[in-house]
Scaffold this active site. Structure first.
Site, PDB file in Angstrom:
ATOM      1  CG  HIS A 176       3.856  17.191  -0.564  1.00 31.65           C
ATOM      2  ND1 HIS A 176       4.039  16.960   0.771  1.00 31.65           N
ATOM      3  CD2 HIS A 176       4.569  18.315  -0.846  1.00 31.65           C
ATOM      4  CE1 HIS A 176       4.803  17.907   1.292  1.00 31.65           C
ATOM      5  NE2 HIS A 176       5.153  18.741   0.325  1.00 31.65           N
ATOM      6  CB  SER A 297      -6.153 -10.638 -14.770  1.00 33.31           C
ATOM      7  OG  SER A 297      -7.283 -11.215 -14.149  1.00 33.31           O
ATOM      8  CE  LYS A 303      -5.737  -5.266 -13.808  1.00 34.41           C
ATOM      9  NZ  LYS A 303      -6.119  -5.788 -12.485  1.00 34.41           N
ATOM     10  CD  GLU A 310       1.900  -5.150  -8.891  1.00 34.99           C
ATOM     11  OE1 GLU A 310       1.103  -5.448  -7.991  1.00 34.99           O
ATOM     12  OE2 GLU A 310       1.665  -5.366 -10.094  1.00 34.99           O
TER      13      GLU A 310
END
Ligand code: ARG
Length: 479
Positions: A176, A297, A303, A310
């Site tokens: 979980h 970024s 960043k 992804e």
């Protein structure tokens, strides 16, 4: 799906194609509409099958010669002509035209231009585009399946190598997404290695099942010509021939299988990537993905984003779509060939390319990533990971019923929480103060490493079990 528009607009002037002679013009009195040509054509994408098409045609021509259906010199000239077409396509000189409709007709037409239509026109004896496309596509799928399988093997090897370096690296195991029990990083990575091994085996078993040659099925019912299908199959490297012509030209199971195999493979890759994304966050800090496989970024200078992971996660959605698309195309088709089946290729091409690219970059990203052992270790001291060990101790050493053991351990957890400590940080005295059964040896069972090492069961996280798992992979990788 990414489509190269160039492929779809080969004929810039839509009327240009309409004047071209058609293979079927004997029966037709009107020329094709330019709209039909554009809509009907598959050459924009099935040109990717050119090598398979020519290999299949050469094997067919040789067989026709060997069986006396063509004269020996006719067969030889056709084969030489096909070699010439091969060279033209390979060197980029070949002109792909929408009016030729598909790769099969384009190759045959060029062959006739090169060796004359009287001879070129004999190649299609005892053959149909229905068995031709079934062959070409099957060859492509078999070749691509093997290429993907090899890349999976490399990924498993990379995971094995990283795991071997981290048998002693402690991290929280989760259920979980909550801290559950301590495990080693090696153990966690090996879970993925075994998933990918199953993927490899799925590709291998698909190969075995589909390694049969459909050529010689002709349009749907076989042919009256005295062909030898086994000869063609052998030349092309198949294990045998498909048993029923009607099934052979209607069957796209091999394409569905590679789409499914890629979907499961990408689902595994996507789960791994999801973890890499989480692990590279500030909250986890378990992993530092190398700059070479990270992006920045355009606005936030600080960043560093895990775009590769992804994208793999995102592309999994697309390959799943390709599987559902072809299942949906096939589900209502009566036997035998239907033009709907021309829709089988683009999704497969896309899924194959996606799998190959994803596997390579995932492997490189893993190999160059840094695993932050200290952060992982620190997190094992959050969430009372050894609570189960303490309960097991009470059951085993103190003959306490498990439900009561669970209750006593729960009290110890609450006690630690009140002190702002992790269960594993309690000393013997503190522990014994919770319940009299928690005296003596009990404190030893709070040790995180001891907890990991206690799980020696086959397939467990103890070093000895993990080494056995690495050995299983070593053996497999050797084979
Ligand atoms: N381009 C077609 C396809 O990809 C080839 C087979 C055409 N056969 C036919 N009978 N029209 O499916």
């Amino acid at each position: 799906m990414r489509r190269d528009l160039k492929f779809y607009k080969i004929t810039e002037n839509l009327n240009e194609g309409a004047s071209v002679k058609k293979m079927w013009e004997g029966r037709f009195s009107e020329a094709s509409s330019a709209l039909l040509e554009e809509f009907n054509a598959s050459i924009g994408f099935d040109r990717a099958l050119w090598q398979e098409d020519i290999a299949g045609s050469k094997a067919h021509a040789r067989m026709l010669g060997a069986c006396g259906i063509l004269k020996a010199d006719e067969s030889e000239k056709i084969v030489a002509g096909l070699d010439a077409v091969f060279e033209e396509i390979k060197s980029g000189k070949f002109e792909f035209k929408t009016a030729d409709e598909d790769i099969h007709m384009a190759v045959e037409k060029r062959l006739s231009e090169l060796i004359g239509s009287d001879l070129g026109g004999r190649l299609h004896t005892a053959r149909s585009r229905n068995d031709q496309v079934a062959l070409d596509f099957r060859l492509y799928v078999l070749k691509s399946g093997s290429a993907i399988a090899e890349k999976i093997r490399e990924l498993v090897e990379a995971l094995r190598d990283i795991a071997s370096e981290h048998t002693g690296t402690l991290m929280p195991g989760y259920t979980h997404l909550q801290h559950a029990q301590p495990v080693s990083l090696a153990y966690h990575l090996l879970a993925y290695a075994f998933m990918f091994r199953r993927d490899y085996e799925r590709f291998a078993s698909s190969r075995e099942r589909n390694n049969l040659c459909p050529l010689g099925s002709a349009a749907l019912a076989g042919t009256p010509h005295p062909i030898n299908r086994g000869l063609v199959a052998r030349e092309l490297g198949f294990a045998g021939v498909t048993p029923n012509a009607m099934d052979s030209v209607s069957d796209r199971d091999f394409a569905l299988e590679i789409l499914f195999n890629v979907s499961v493979l990408m689902t595994h890759a996507s789960r791994l990537c999801e973890e890499l994304i989480l692990w590279s966050s500030q909250e986890f800090g378990f992993i530092t993905i190398s700059d070479a496989y990270s992006t920045g970024s355009s606005i936030m200078p600080q960043k560093k984003n895990p775009d590769v992971a992804e994208l793999i996660r995102g592309k999994t959605g697309r390959v799943n779509g390709n599987l559902v698309a072809l299942l949906t195309v096939m589900k209502g088709l009566p036997l035998a060939y239907n033009k709907d089946m021309q829709e089988d290729k683009e999704g497969v091409f896309d899924s194959v390319a996606t799998a190959l690219a994803s596997l390579e970059i995932l492997k490189q990203m893993l190999k160059t990533a840094k695993f932050n052992e200290q952060n992982m270790l620190a997190m094992t001291r959050r969430g009372h990971l050894t609570a189960t060990d303490l309960a097991d101790f009470l059951v085993r050493e103190k003959n306490v019923p498990f439900r009561r053991a669970h209750f006593i351990t729960g009290k110890a957890v609450a006690y630690a929480e009140n002190l702002g400590l992790d269960l594993s940080e309690l000393n013997a005295q503190q522990l014994a103060s919770v319940d009299e059964s928690l005296g003596g040896d009990a404190v030893k069972f709070l040790d995180l490493n001891a907890s990991k090492e206690a799980r020696k069961s086959q397939g467990g996280t103890a070093n000895e079990s993990v080494m056995a798992q690495i050995e299983i992979l070593n053996e497999w990788l050797k084979g």
